[in-house]
Write an enzyme that holds these catalytic residues in place. Structure first.
Site, short mmCIF file in Angstrom:
data_model
loop_
_atom_site.label_atom_id
_atom_site.label_comp_id
_atom_site.label_asym_id
_atom_site.label_seq_id
_atom_site.Cartn_x
_atom_site.Cartn_y
_atom_site.Cartn_z
CB THR A 102 0.17 10.94 1.62
OG1 THR A 102 -0.01 9.54 1.63
CG2 THR A 102 1.31 11.33 0.71
CD GLU B 248 -3.52 -1.79 2.99
OE1 GLU B 248 -3.58 -0.94 3.90
OE2 GLU B 248 -3.92 -1.57 1.86
CG ASP B 249 -1.79 2.56 6.45
OD1 ASP B 249 -2.17 2.15 5.33
OD2 ASP B 249 -2.03 3.70 6.87
CG ASP C 91 -1.71 1.19 1.44
OD1 ASP C 91 -2.37 1.59 0.46
OD2 ASP C 91 -1.70 1.77 2.55
CG LEU C 92 1.65 5.65 -1.98
CD1 LEU C 92 3.15 5.43 -2.17
CD2 LEU C 92 1.08 6.38 -3.20
CG ASP C 93 -1.79 7.49 0.44
OD1 ASP C 93 -0.89 8.31 0.18
OD2 ASP C 93 -2.75 7.30 -0.34
CE LYS D 157 -5.88 -0.98 -0.85
NZ LYS D 157 -4.69 -0.30 -0.32
CB SER E 280 -2.10 2.70 -3.78
OG SER E 280 -2.66 3.93 -3.41
CB ALA E 281 -7.53 3.33 -2.69
CE LYS F 41 -4.40 6.91 9.15
NZ LYS F 41 -3.68 6.55 10.37
C1 BG6 Z 1 -5.67 5.83 -0.08
C2 BG6 Z 1 -5.72 6.69 1.17
O1 BG6 Z 1 -4.39 5.31 -0.24
O2 BG6 Z 1 -6.01 6.61 -1.22
C3 BG6 Z 1 -7.09 7.34 1.30
O3 BG6 Z 1 -5.45 5.90 2.31
C4 BG6 Z 1 -7.39 8.12 0.02
O4 BG6 Z 1 -7.10 8.18 2.43
C5 BG6 Z 1 -7.31 7.19 -1.19
O5 BG6 Z 1 -8.71 8.68 0.09
C6 BG6 Z 1 -7.59 7.90 -2.51
O6 BG6 Z 1 -6.56 8.82 -2.76
P1 BG6 Z 1 -6.59 9.88 -3.93
O7 BG6 Z 1 -5.16 10.36 -3.98
O8 BG6 Z 1 -6.99 9.19 -5.19
O9 BG6 Z 1 -7.56 10.96 -3.55
MG MG Z 2 -2.76 3.14 3.56
#
Ligand code: BG6
Ligand code: MG
Length: 219
Positions: free
Chosen positions: A19, A171-172, A11-13, A147, A116-117, A47
């Protein structure tokens, strides 16, 4: 468990970079403009959640109703402010141990994917100077089911040419742990065991997984 993995899906964030604080600042500005307080505790609910689902939760917290067009505009405004923050991201903001662990896995021949989402994922990896450490990037521009649906991790393992059972997800978010397990991957939770207890292993950060720190702790 970590020794036998063929693929690692990150996962990224909250795993590679923090972020969440920038997402929070941008969502809080939107809430302020709408006339209500959006706290850090509320932000925990966002999250791992997609942008439009995050907005739905925020409006629910504020008791605000909005048309689809208004919601689209709110999401654009929030993302513009978020992109202003992440445009200033520096490689020094990579979370402790993350780059070292990615490099170590590459050296061991483990395939690496992002799962990542976020629709800003490719931009963030480029800002951090680590795009070339990933064999595949599956992000919010490639999948549509949020997710805990396993879609993102199934797509990531397929992109690596591996069975999900050969991959470990890092994953966090609680929803992310559920998504990884639903995909058939093993999952390492990054954060608190109180929230991520369902994971196969929980550590405080990727810095606890590098050979250097494992050697240090076993000395
Ligand atoms: C996830 C974050 O990685 O990405 C969420 O944990 C965030 O908080 C989601 O809403 C979507 O991100 P973005 O950058 O497409 O708005
Ligand atoms: Mg995350």
């Amino acid at each position: 468990m970590l020794q036998t993995m063929k693929g690692a899906i990150f996962d990224l964030d909250g795993v590679i970079v923090d972020t969440a604080k920038y997402h929070y600042l941008a969502w809080r500005s939107l809430a302020q403009r709408l006339g209500f307080e959006f706290t850090e505790a509320h932000n925990e609910r966002l999250k791992g959640v997609s942008r439009m689902e995050s907005l739905r939760i925020l409006l629910e917290v504020g008791g605000v109703t909005a048309t689809e067009e208004e919601r689209e505009n709110m999401a654009v405004t929030k993302n513009d402010e978020y992109v202003d923050y992440i445009s200033k991201l520096e490689p020094t903001e990579i979370l402790p141990g993350a780059k070292e662990y990615l490099l170590e896995l590459r050296e061991r021949g483990v395939k690496i994917a992002l799962g990542s989402a976020s629709k800003n994922a490719a931009f963030i990896l480029a800002r951090l100077g680590i795009s070339d450490l990933f064999d595949a990037v599956i992000d919010g521009t490639k999948v549509s089911k949020a997710k805990p649906d396993p879609e993102v991790f199934l797509a990531a393992s397929a992109a690596l040419g591996l069975a999900p059972s050969d991959c470990i997800v890092f994953e966090d978010a609680e929803t992310g742990v559920q998504a990884g397990q639903a995909a058939g991957c093993r999952v390492v939770g990054i954060g608190s065991p109180a929230i991520l207890g369902a994971a196969d292993l929980v550590v405080g950060g990727l810095d606890e997984l590098t050979t250097q720190s494992i050697t240090k702790t076993s000395n």
